[in-house]
Enzyme design. Structure first.
Site, PDB file in Angstrom:
ATOM      1  CB  CYS A  61     -10.646  -9.061   2.480  1.00  0.00           C
ATOM      2  SG  CYS A  61     -11.112  -8.820   0.757  1.00  0.00           S
ATOM      3  CB  CYS A  65      -4.826  -9.186  -2.788  1.00  0.00           C
ATOM      4  SG  CYS A  65      -6.448  -8.827  -3.494  1.00  0.00           S
ATOM      5  CB  CYS A  68      -3.945  -7.564   0.786  1.00  0.00           C
ATOM      6  SG  CYS A  68      -5.001  -6.479   1.777  1.00  0.00           S
ATOM      7  CB  CYS A 105      -8.913   7.692   0.346  1.00  0.00           C
ATOM      8  SG  CYS A 105      -9.132   6.199  -0.613  1.00  0.00           S
ATOM      9  CB  CYS A 137     -11.273   8.769  -2.711  1.00  0.00           C
ATOM     10  SG  CYS A 137     -10.749   7.365  -3.707  1.00  0.00           S
ATOM     11  CB  CYS A 197      -8.568   6.771  -7.879  1.00  0.00           C
ATOM     12  SG  CYS A 197      -6.997   6.550  -7.029  1.00  0.00           S
ATOM     13  NE  ARG A 269      -4.738  10.643  -5.998  1.00  0.00           N
ATOM     14  CZ  ARG A 269      -5.107  11.920  -5.906  1.00  0.00           C
ATOM     15  NH1 ARG A 269      -4.435  12.744  -5.124  1.00  0.00           N
ATOM     16  NH2 ARG A 269      -6.155  12.380  -6.571  1.00  0.00           N
TER      17      ARG A 269
HETATM   18  N1  SAM Z   1     -10.521  -3.985  -1.260  1.00  0.00           N
HETATM   19  C1  SAM Z   1     -10.323  -2.952  -2.162  1.00  0.00           C
HETATM   20  C2  SAM Z   1      -9.983  -3.399  -3.556  1.00  0.00           C
HETATM   21  O1  SAM Z   1     -10.211  -4.495  -3.937  1.00  0.00           O
HETATM   22  O2  SAM Z   1      -9.541  -2.572  -4.361  1.00  0.00           O
HETATM   23  C3  SAM Z   1      -9.406  -1.868  -1.736  1.00  0.00           C
HETATM   24  C4  SAM Z   1      -8.459  -1.871  -0.659  1.00  0.00           C
HETATM   25  S1  SAM Z   1      -6.821  -2.177  -1.214  1.00  0.00           S
HETATM   26  C5  SAM Z   1      -5.984  -2.157   0.316  1.00  0.00           C
HETATM   27  C6  SAM Z   1      -6.296  -0.773  -2.153  1.00  0.00           C
HETATM   28  C7  SAM Z   1      -4.977  -0.917  -2.855  1.00  0.00           C
HETATM   29  O3  SAM Z   1      -3.919  -0.810  -1.931  1.00  0.00           O
HETATM   30  C8  SAM Z   1      -4.715  -2.222  -3.563  1.00  0.00           C
HETATM   31  O4  SAM Z   1      -5.315  -2.276  -4.819  1.00  0.00           O
HETATM   32  C9  SAM Z   1      -3.225  -2.202  -3.675  1.00  0.00           C
HETATM   33  O5  SAM Z   1      -2.832  -1.581  -4.878  1.00  0.00           O
HETATM   34  C10 SAM Z   1      -2.766  -1.376  -2.494  1.00  0.00           C
HETATM   35  N2  SAM Z   1      -2.101  -2.216  -1.489  1.00  0.00           N
HETATM   36  C11 SAM Z   1      -2.680  -3.117  -0.675  1.00  0.00           C
HETATM   37  N3  SAM Z   1      -1.765  -3.706   0.125  1.00  0.00           N
HETATM   38  C12 SAM Z   1      -0.568  -3.175  -0.210  1.00  0.00           C
HETATM   39  C13 SAM Z   1       0.769  -3.376   0.248  1.00  0.00           C
HETATM   40  N4  SAM Z   1       1.067  -4.274   1.180  1.00  0.00           N
HETATM   41  N5  SAM Z   1       1.750  -2.640  -0.300  1.00  0.00           N
HETATM   42  C14 SAM Z   1       1.453  -1.723  -1.263  1.00  0.00           C
HETATM   43  N6  SAM Z   1       0.222  -1.496  -1.734  1.00  0.00           N
HETATM   44  C15 SAM Z   1      -0.780  -2.198  -1.222  1.00  0.00           C
HETATM   45  C1  DTB Z   2      -3.851   2.902  -3.224  1.00  0.00           C
HETATM   46  O1  DTB Z   2      -3.515   2.608  -4.391  1.00  0.00           O
HETATM   47  N1  DTB Z   2      -3.020   2.960  -2.209  1.00  0.00           N
HETATM   48  C2  DTB Z   2      -3.733   3.262  -0.976  1.00  0.00           C
HETATM   49  C3  DTB Z   2      -5.147   3.601  -1.506  1.00  0.00           C
HETATM   50  N2  DTB Z   2      -5.072   3.226  -2.881  1.00  0.00           N
HETATM   51  C4  DTB Z   2      -6.326   2.996  -0.869  1.00  0.00           C
HETATM   52  C5  DTB Z   2      -3.689   2.117  -0.024  1.00  0.00           C
HETATM   53  C6  DTB Z   2      -2.301   1.641   0.283  1.00  0.00           C
HETATM   54  C7  DTB Z   2      -2.393   0.521   1.253  1.00  0.00           C
HETATM   55  C8  DTB Z   2      -1.060   0.033   1.685  1.00  0.00           C
HETATM   56  C9  DTB Z   2      -1.115  -1.194   2.500  1.00  0.00           C
HETATM   57  C10 DTB Z   2      -1.828  -1.098   3.802  1.00  0.00           C
HETATM   58  O2  DTB Z   2      -1.672  -0.115   4.560  1.00  0.00           O
HETATM   59  O3  DTB Z   2      -2.524  -2.060   4.138  1.00  0.00           O
HETATM   60 FE1  SF4 Z   3      -9.331  -7.581   0.022  1.00  0.00          FE
HETATM   61 FE2  SF4 Z   3      -6.906  -6.576   0.438  1.00  0.00          FE
HETATM   62 FE3  SF4 Z   3      -7.492  -7.624  -1.913  1.00  0.00          FE
HETATM   63 FE4  SF4 Z   3      -8.660  -5.291  -1.200  1.00  0.00          FE
HETATM   64  S1  SF4 Z   3      -6.486  -5.628  -1.577  1.00  0.00           S
HETATM   65  S2  SF4 Z   3      -9.629  -7.066  -2.141  1.00  0.00           S
HETATM   66  S3  SF4 Z   3      -8.832  -5.639   1.031  1.00  0.00           S
HETATM   67  S4  SF4 Z   3      -7.415  -8.736   0.057  1.00  0.00           S
END
Ligand code: SAM
Ligand code: DTB
Ligand code: SF4
Length: 324
Positions: A61, A65, A68, A105, A137, A197, A269
């Site tokens: 990606c 972030c 992530c 989701c 979702c 959401c 959630r």
């Molecule tokens: N790429 C998409 C976006 O921009 O929204 C969605 C995928 S992202 C993995 C969905 C959400 O998961 C993020 O907005 C964040 O709040 C949560 N998330 C991602 N990595 C995480 C982590 N290491 N620990 C906790 N929450 C996480």
């Molecule tokens: C959200 O707020 N939490 C979920 C869902 N929306 C998509 C994702 C949590 C991801 C946690 C980190 C991971 O597994 O990469």
């Molecule tokens: Fe990309 Fe992860 Fe950021 Fe979603 S949360 S936009 S998957 S880097």
């Protein structure tokens, strides 16, 4: 007596940030009591909605972030993977339904949705998962209004797009997009008639005030989000936040209770980070107004409690998976 302290309506002259701070900082017993009252007026206090995640396109990606595992900017162990086959997704959705999940989701590690074959495939996934009688979702990054309309037409229930933290802390965590970009996608989702959401992550080094400012930002969305994921950071090796100190558990419970009071009808959630939580802490979160969890041994890329453990926990608490 302080139970009325939590009724925002009685303090109409107070600013929204002040109201939220007052709710959050009141004595813990009063906060929990108020949250439970609101919760019981709107929801079955025994029922917990189970949701299952599926990472339909992993890694690579372009966003940066800081939390992530899937960002190209972070040196993590994650193996990128192209868009999943429809049949694989449907098999996962069917298996999720068999374990009691009522919401499925699908997440894709994209900065934004691009029109074309891949999006058409995602639309087909949405159609076919919806046909299984599951809430559907998606979280696919930024969307344009016409893409939101196409997702709606395909049967999408909700779109996940988190604000993550306060407007002022956002730039410390992500630099490749702005808060305004997030709000624009959320607006496109609402305008298409899809349920929003939207929530955040705790434990990224932000202050309590940043968390309350996130709640202010969520309160200013119109319509209010119907689903609010509260994630605790899962520290991923190779990300800038790998050593962030974990959130204080009582602060987590306070934030959940405050969210419940501010958004009486929303699904709150308890999302990422449950593997690090004790059963007792999860129970407190459920008492404070959380009424949904993500189930399945994996979230998107990080581990989650085993389904058998979650089943036992609900059983010990005399709680049940919420039927559709
Ligand atoms: N790429 C998409 C976006 O921009 O929204 C969605 C995928 S992202 C993995 C969905 C959400 O998961 C993020 O907005 C964040 O709040 C949560 N998330 C991602 N990595 C995480 C982590 N290491 N620990 C906790 N929450 C996480
Ligand atoms: C959200 O707020 N939490 C979920 C869902 N929306 C998509 C994702 C949590 C991801 C946690 C980190 C991971 O597994 O990469
Ligand atoms: Fe990309 Fe992860 Fe950021 Fe979603 S949360 S936009 S998957 S880097």
């Amino acid at each position: 007596m302080s139970t009325t302290l939590s009724q925002p309506i009685e303090f109409a002259s107070e600013s929204l940030p002040d109201q939220i701070a007052r709710i959050y900082h009141q004595p813990f017993p009063d906060l929990l009591f108020a949250a439970q009252q609101v919760h019981r007026q709107q929801h079955n206090p025994h029922a917990v909605q189970l949701c299952t995640l599926c990472n339909i396109k992993a890694g690579a990606c372009p966003e940066d972030c800081g939390y992530c595992a899937q960002s190209v900017h972070n040196q993590t162990d994650l193996q990128p993977a192209p868009l999943m086959q429809l049949e694989t997704v449907l098999a996962e959705a069917t298996a999720a339904k068999a374990t009691g999940a009522t919401r499925f989701c699908m997440g894709a590690a994209w900065r934004e949705v691009r029109d074309g074959a891949q999006f058409e495939q995602v639309l087909e996934m949405v159609r076919q998962v919806a046909a299984l009688d599951l809430e559907v979702c998606c979280t696919l990054g930024m969307l344009k209004p016409h893409q939101a309309q196409q997702l709606k037409a395909a049967g999408l229930t909700a779109y996940n797009h988190n604000l993550d933290t306060s407007p002022s802390y956002y730039g410390q965590v992500i630099t490749t997009r702005t808060y305004r970009d997030r709000l624009e996608t959320i607006q496109a989702v609402s305008a298409a008639g899809i349920s929003v959401c939207c929530g955040g992550i705790l434990g990224m080094g932000e202050s309590v005030q940043d968390r309350l400012d996130l709640l202010v930002a969520l309160s200013q969305l119109s319509p209010a989000p119907e689903s609010i994921p509260i994630n605790c950071l899962v520290p991923v090796p190779g990300t800038p936040l790998e050593n962030a100190p974990p959130i204080d558990p009582i602060e987590l419970v306070r934030l959940i209770a405050t969210t419940r009071i501010l958004f009486p009808t929303a699904m709150v959630r308890l999302s990422a980070g449950r593997l690090e939580m004790s059963d007792e802490l999860q129970a407190l979160c459920l008492l404070a107004g959380a009424n949904s969890i993500f189930t399945g041994a994996k979230l998107l890329t990080t581990p989650n409690p085993e389904p058998s453990h979650d089943e036992q926990l609900l059983h010990k608490l005399g709680m049940i998976p919420k039927p559709l």
